[in-house]
Design an enzyme around this catalytic site. Structure first.
Site, short mmCIF file in Angstrom:
data_model
loop_
_atom_site.label_atom_id
_atom_site.label_comp_id
_atom_site.label_asym_id
_atom_site.label_seq_id
_atom_site.Cartn_x
_atom_site.Cartn_y
_atom_site.Cartn_z
N ARG A 46 0.86 -1.20 0.00
CA ARG A 46 0.00 0.00 0.00
C ARG A 46 0.89 1.25 0.00
NH1 ARG A 46 -1.38 1.71 4.75
NH2 ARG A 46 -2.16 -0.27 5.52
N TYR A 98 -17.47 17.66 -13.91
CA TYR A 98 -17.99 16.29 -14.06
C TYR A 98 -18.99 16.05 -12.93
CZ TYR A 98 -17.91 11.22 -13.38
OH TYR A 98 -18.27 9.92 -13.18
N ASP A 170 -8.46 20.04 -12.99
CA ASP A 170 -8.74 18.72 -13.52
C ASP A 170 -8.38 18.76 -15.00
OD1 ASP A 170 -9.86 16.42 -14.63
OD2 ASP A 170 -11.52 16.37 -13.20
N LYS A 195 -9.14 7.89 -18.60
CA LYS A 195 -9.46 8.50 -19.90
C LYS A 195 -8.22 8.50 -20.81
CE LYS A 195 -13.50 9.04 -18.03
NZ LYS A 195 -13.39 9.07 -16.61
C1 LIG Z 1 -13.24 15.37 -16.01
C2 LIG Z 1 -13.37 14.17 -15.14
N1 LIG Z 1 -12.81 14.17 -13.92
C3 LIG Z 1 -12.91 13.11 -13.09
C4 LIG Z 1 -13.63 11.99 -13.45
C5 LIG Z 1 -13.74 10.83 -12.50
O1 LIG Z 1 -12.85 9.81 -12.85
P1 LIG Z 1 -13.09 8.25 -12.58
O2 LIG Z 1 -14.30 7.84 -13.34
O3 LIG Z 1 -11.82 7.61 -13.04
O4 LIG Z 1 -13.30 8.09 -11.10
C6 LIG Z 1 -14.23 11.94 -14.71
C7 LIG Z 1 -14.98 10.74 -15.11
O5 LIG Z 1 -15.68 10.72 -16.09
C8 LIG Z 1 -14.10 13.06 -15.57
O6 LIG Z 1 -14.69 13.07 -16.77
#
Ligand SMILES: Cc1ncc(COP(=O)(O)O)c(C=O)c1O
Length: 381
Positions: A46, A98, A170, A195
């Site tokens: 971990r 998101y 982000d 992604k």
């Molecule tokens: C811009 C963005 N940030 C964060 C996330 C969250 O990521 P995860 O689905 O890997 O938890 C997403 C998921 O679609 C996203 O599009």
């Protein structure tokens, strides 16, 4: 070294035991210790895992940060970042993140004494107006999901830096290949590695990249304490993904521009949201702040029935949530990714029932366009 070289080599020295050029998947929970307090720097998986650490170094180098930490999902990465804060702290957030980010802030973290103000971060002066004495973080997603609004990172940093407020970006949609938040003045970058960084729709993960020594120390402590780490297998998959990030992003961008132009010229499409189109209200900022426009496009069909018809009619494009993979994915934000955002708020943000989002893949652009063309032809008047 330049980006493509860093992507392939940073953190990826040949394995010290065998010389394997690809960092192995260290699928172990613990490590043999030679004696009391005598070990090779690895005690428990971990806390330290060589595969994860290789990816963390790779991502830190790609974003131009001092350190990176990987988590079990993008949400776990965002959650870990938020736990740099303490009860009573205030955060200014893009009002169009998101949906899962909004849900985490509004339904979970609010209960632990963090306060959030949601503002339209297209206008930096609204961020400044929302700042309070207890503001400790500004959290922006740019471009936003799914209506592709941009935040001027440099302008926001000019507000946060003098006040010692952390600016978190982000960077999932653009990846470090097209957008470099730390160079523009941000303090922390978060990613859903699920992604573009992974890029092959076969792993869920997240990352946080930072520069401040105190925050680096705290986040390492949080990663180990809360334990939402990325597995060795997933770390390896993301590392394989980042090796081709440059070539994939270039192709995503080329295809994205072509599909956006096709949709823009299509008589049945009412509006197209893509920062690469001159019609995008923030096209100038996009050209300044990003070195490409990416492959995320949303378009307005006019109604739920028409959107549903498009999603039901595509053959090559796959209907599904997520984005950033080599294959083209198509989705309906109002009922899928953004279902957790209240309807009134969705409408205010332009996430209408008729909005369709496409993550343009790297198939041949002619085939993607042909598929969308036949699906749009089936859409009712
Ligand atoms: C811009 C963005 N940030 C964060 C996330 C969250 O990521 P995860 O689905 O890997 O938890 C997403 C998921 O679609 C996203 O599009």
């Amino acid at each position: 070294m330049k980006f493509s070289t860093i992507a392939i080599h940073a953190g990826q020295e040949p394995d010290p035991t065998t010389g394997a050029v690809t960092v192995p998947i260290y699928q172990t929970s613990t490590y043999a210790q030679e004696g009391l307090g005598k070990h090779k720097g690895f005690e428990y998986a971990r806390t330290q895992n060589p595969t994860r650490m290789a990816l963390e170094r790779n991502l830190a180098a790609l974003e131009g940060g001092k350190a990176g930490y990987c988590f079990a999902s993008g949400m776990a990465a965002i959650n870990a970042t938020m736990t740099l804060l303490a009860a009573g702290d205030h955060v200014v957030v893009s009002d169009n993140t998101y949906g899962g980010t909004f849900r985490l802030f509004d339904k979970v973290l609010k209960n632990f004494g963090l306060e959030f103000s949601y503002v339209d971060t297209r206008y930096p002066q609204r961020i400044e107006a929302a700042v309070r004495p207890e503001t400790r973080m500004v959290f922006v997603e740019t471009p936003t999901n799914p209506v592709m609004s941009l935040t001027d990172i440099r302008a926001v940093a000019a507000i946060t830096r003098p006040r010692s407020i952390r600016l978190v970006v982000d960077n999932t949609f653009m990846s470090p290949y097209f957008q470099r938040p730390l160079e523009l003045g941000a303090d922390i970058v978060v990613h859903s590695t699920t992604k573009y960084l992974n890029g092959h729709s076969d792993s869920v993960g997240g990352a946080v990249i930072l520069n401040d020594d105190e925050d680096i120390r705290k986040l390492a402590f949080i990663q180990n304490s809360a334990g939402a780490i990325l597995s060795p297998m997933d770390s390896w998959l993301v590392m394989r993904g980042t090796k081709t990030l440059s070539v994939r992003m270039r192709q995503h961008d080329e295809n994205g521009r072509r599909v956006a132009q096709f949709l823009f010229e299509h008589p049945r499409v009412k509006e197209v949201y893509y920062p690469g189109l001159k019609s995008h209200p923030q096209h100038d900022l996009a050209s300044r702040q990003m070195s490409g426009f990416g492959a995320m496009i949303s378009f307005e069909t006019g109604s739920l029935a028409r959107a549903a018809q498009v999603l039901a009619s595509v053959r090559l494009c796959t209907t599904g949530e997520s984005l950033g993979g080599v294959e083209t994915l198509i989705s309906h934000p109002a009922t899928m990714t953004h279902a957790s955002v209240p309807e009134q708020e969705r409408n205010r943000l332009g996430i209408t029932d008729g909005l369709v989002r496409i993550s343009v893949g790297i198939e041949d652009a002619d085939d993607i366009i042909a598929d969308l063309d036949q699906a749009l032809a089936k859409m009712g008047e």
